[in-house]
Design an enzyme around this catalytic site. Structure first.
Site, PDB file in Angstrom:
ATOM      1  N   HIS A   1      42.270  32.288   3.806  1.00 25.72           N
ATOM      2  CA  HIS A   1      42.072  30.880   4.199  1.00 25.72           C
ATOM      3  C   HIS A   1      42.890  30.530   5.446  1.00 25.72           C
ATOM      4  O   HIS A   1      43.277  29.372   5.623  1.00 25.72           O
ATOM      5  CB  HIS A   1      42.441  29.921   3.064  1.00 25.72           C
ATOM      6  CG  HIS A   1      41.850  30.295   1.734  1.00 25.72           C
ATOM      7  ND1 HIS A   1      40.635  29.833   1.304  1.00 25.72           N
ATOM      8  CD2 HIS A   1      42.302  31.128   0.759  1.00 25.72           C
ATOM      9  CE1 HIS A   1      40.370  30.339   0.112  1.00 25.72           C
ATOM     10  NE2 HIS A   1      41.355  31.145  -0.238  1.00 25.72           N
TER      11      HIS A   1
ATOM     12  N   SER B   1      43.813  28.895  34.981  1.00 20.93           N
ATOM     13  CA  SER B   1      43.085  27.643  35.081  1.00 20.93           C
ATOM     14  C   SER B   1      43.204  27.128  36.507  1.00 20.93           C
ATOM     15  O   SER B   1      44.235  27.317  37.155  1.00 20.93           O
ATOM     16  CB  SER B   1      43.682  26.626  34.105  1.00 20.93           C
ATOM     17  OG  SER B   1      43.413  25.313  34.542  1.00 20.93           O
TER      18      SER B   1
ATOM     19  N   LYS C   1      48.513  28.112  32.528  1.00 23.47           N
ATOM     20  CA  LYS C   1      47.541  28.692  31.606  1.00 23.47           C
ATOM     21  C   LYS C   1      47.233  30.151  31.880  1.00 23.47           C
ATOM     22  O   LYS C   1      47.145  30.605  33.009  1.00 23.47           O
ATOM     23  CB  LYS C   1      46.224  27.917  31.691  1.00 23.47           C
ATOM     24  CG  LYS C   1      46.347  26.492  31.201  1.00 23.47           C
ATOM     25  CD  LYS C   1      46.106  26.395  29.718  1.00 23.47           C
ATOM     26  CE  LYS C   1      44.600  26.426  29.472  1.00 23.47           C
ATOM     27  NZ  LYS C   1      44.306  26.253  28.076  1.00 23.47           N
TER      28      LYS C   1
ATOM     29  N   GLU D   1      36.972  35.538  24.296  1.00 26.16           N
ATOM     30  CA  GLU D   1      36.117  34.351  24.171  1.00 26.16           C
ATOM     31  C   GLU D   1      34.676  34.659  24.563  1.00 26.16           C
ATOM     32  O   GLU D   1      33.728  34.238  23.907  1.00 26.16           O
ATOM     33  CB  GLU D   1      36.657  33.211  25.049  1.00 26.16           C
ATOM     34  CG  GLU D   1      37.894  32.558  24.486  1.00 26.16           C
ATOM     35  CD  GLU D   1      38.503  31.545  25.451  1.00 26.16           C
ATOM     36  OE1 GLU D   1      39.145  30.610  24.982  1.00 26.16           O
ATOM     37  OE2 GLU D   1      38.347  31.697  26.685  1.00 26.16           O
TER      38      GLU D   1
END
Ligand code: ARG
Length: 470
Positions: A167, A288, A294, A301
């Site tokens: 979980h 970024s 970043k 992804e």
């Protein structure tokens, strides 16, 4: 369109033009053409044509001279295509007619005999199977490269402690090597599925002709042997019509992507500042344009995102097949792009992960610290009580109260003192602190398939032996 009987220059006339009095609408020509994408089949189309010609010669339908001219002509065309010197024509519809027209253009009369006893229907089904057979082998090897990368990381991190999750809540400590071997198993099953699928891909439609076979005395076993097929297809009607083999491949590929996507999700989570378990290599990330701090996990992804298109291709292929009456229908032309893009996508994702994983930094201290949080050894304490004679359900209750005490006083189980613990159960003694450590917890799980470093080493040894491509 006026049918031509000679092809001295590369003809753009339709090979099927004979019965037509009107030429094809320009838009319809572009709409129905497949050469824009099926030219990818050229090598396998030529391979199939060479075997067909050699089989016709073998049974005496084609003279040795004509066969030699056809084979040489097809090989020369292959070189032309590879050199980028082949003029593909939309008017000639598909890869098959482009190559055949060029053959006639190059060698004249003999070239017109190649299509004897054959149809584009058995030709295209044969080409796609040959193409996919190679594609499956490429994917199989790419899976193995990734498995090898995973084993390399697993080997390095056999002793590394981390929280195991259920979980997405810290559940019990495991070793990082053990987690890596879970990924290995997912890919091992993918590999098996591909091998199984390949058996059904490797059946030869050639000889089915349009759908009913041919009156020529063909030797299908001979052609099958030349092309490395396991056997000719049993039924000519089925051979030209079904694309279930492509559906099966797409399904196997969809599961590969499911697995890669799950790995991707973990890599994205683990590389976030909140988890901070790993650092992905700079070479596989981007920054970024607005936020200078970043470093984004683009590769995982993108792999996660590309899963969608592969699922889509599976759905597309299933839908192309549904409700098609026997035998061949033009619907089947829609089988190629999903297969091609599935291959490209899966190969790209496997390659990216195989390069990225071994270059990823595993932050052992952070992993161990996270494993120590969250009462991960609670089950070990319950098991300890059971070994001291307390029934498991009572033990569960006692440990629950120990956890409550820890939560109320801001301490982990190992930080409670013996007297407090004995207050919960007199069965608890000084030796309890050995099992409350993370090392003690993982070491205790030393059965087959368990997370103990000694077991993970054994599992690694077995995994290496199971790699399919030696
Ligand atoms: N381009 C076609 C395909 O991809 C080749 C087979 C065409 N056969 C036919 N009878 N029109 O399926």
């Amino acid at each position: 369109m006026t049918p031509k009987t000679t092809h001295n220059t590369m003809s753009k006339e339709k090979p099927w033009g004979g019965r037509f009095t009107e030429s094809t609408d320009e838009f319809v020509e572009a709409f129905t053409a497949s050469v824009g994408f099926d030219r990818r089949l050229y090598r396998h189309d030529i391979m199939g044509s060479i075997a067909h010609a050699q089989m016709l010669e073998h049974v005496g339908v084609l003279s040795a001279k004509d066969c030699a001219a056809i084979v040489a002509g097809l090989k020369a065309i292959e070189s032309e295509i590879e050199a980028g010197a082949f003029a593909w024509s939309t008017q000639l519809e598909d890869v098959h007619m482009n190559i055949e027209a060029r053959l006639i253009d190059r060698i004249g009369e003999a070239g017109k005999k190649l299509h004897t006893g054959r149809s584009r229907n058995d030709q295209v089904a044969t080409d796609l199977r040959l193409y996919l057979r190679d594609g499956i082998d490429d994917v199989g090897r790419a899976i193995q490269r990734l498995q090898e990368a995973i084993l390399e990381v697993a080997e390095r991190e056999v002793e590394t402690l981390m929280p195991g999750f259920t979980h997405l809540q810290a559940a019990q400590p495991v070793t990082f090597g053990h987690h890596m071997l879970a990924w290995f198993e997912m890919l091992a099953r993918d590999q098996e599925r591909l091998r199984d699928c390949r058996r059904r891909v490797n059946i030869m439609p050639l000889g089915a002709a349009a759908l009913a076979g041919t009156g020529f005395p063909i030797d299908r076993a001979y052609a099958a042997k030349l092309l490395g097929f396991d056997a000719p297809a049993e039924n000519s009607i089925d051979a030209v019509s079904d694309r279930d083999f492509a559906v099966e491949f797409a399904a196997a590929a969809a599961l590969i992507m499911t697995h890669l996507s799950r790995m991707a999700e973990e890599l994205v989570l683990w590389s976030s500042g909140q988890f901070d378990f790993i650092e992905l290599p700079d070479a596989y990330c981007t920054g970024s344009s607005i936020m200078p701090q970043k470093k984004n996990p683009d590769v995982p992804e993108l792999v996660r995102g590309k899963t969608g298109r592969v699922y889509g291709h599976l759905m597309a292929l299933l839908t192309v097949m549904k409700a098609q009456p026997l035998a061949y229908n033009k619907d089947n032309q829609e089988d190629k792009e999903p297969v091609f893009d599935t291959l490209d996508t899966v190969l790209g994702c496997l390659k990216a992960f195989a390069g990225m994983l071994p270059a990823t930094t595993i932050k052992r201290d952070n992993l161990a610290r996270a494993a120590a949080r969250g009462y991960a050894t609670a089950t070990d304490l319950a098991d300890y009580l059971v070994r001291k004679g307390v029934p498991f359900r009572d033990a569960h209750e006692i440990v629950g109260r120990a956890v409550r005490l820890g939560l109320d006083t801001g301490r982990d189980l190992a930080e409670l003192d013996l007297e407090e613990l004995r207050g919960l159960s007199p069965a608890i003694e000084q030796d309890v602190f050995e099992i409350l450590t993370l090392e003690g917890s993982v070491k205790a799980r030393r059965h087959l398939g368990g997370t103990a470093p000694a077991q993970v080493r054994e599992a690694l040894r077995r995994a290496r032996k199971r790699l399919a491509y030696g």
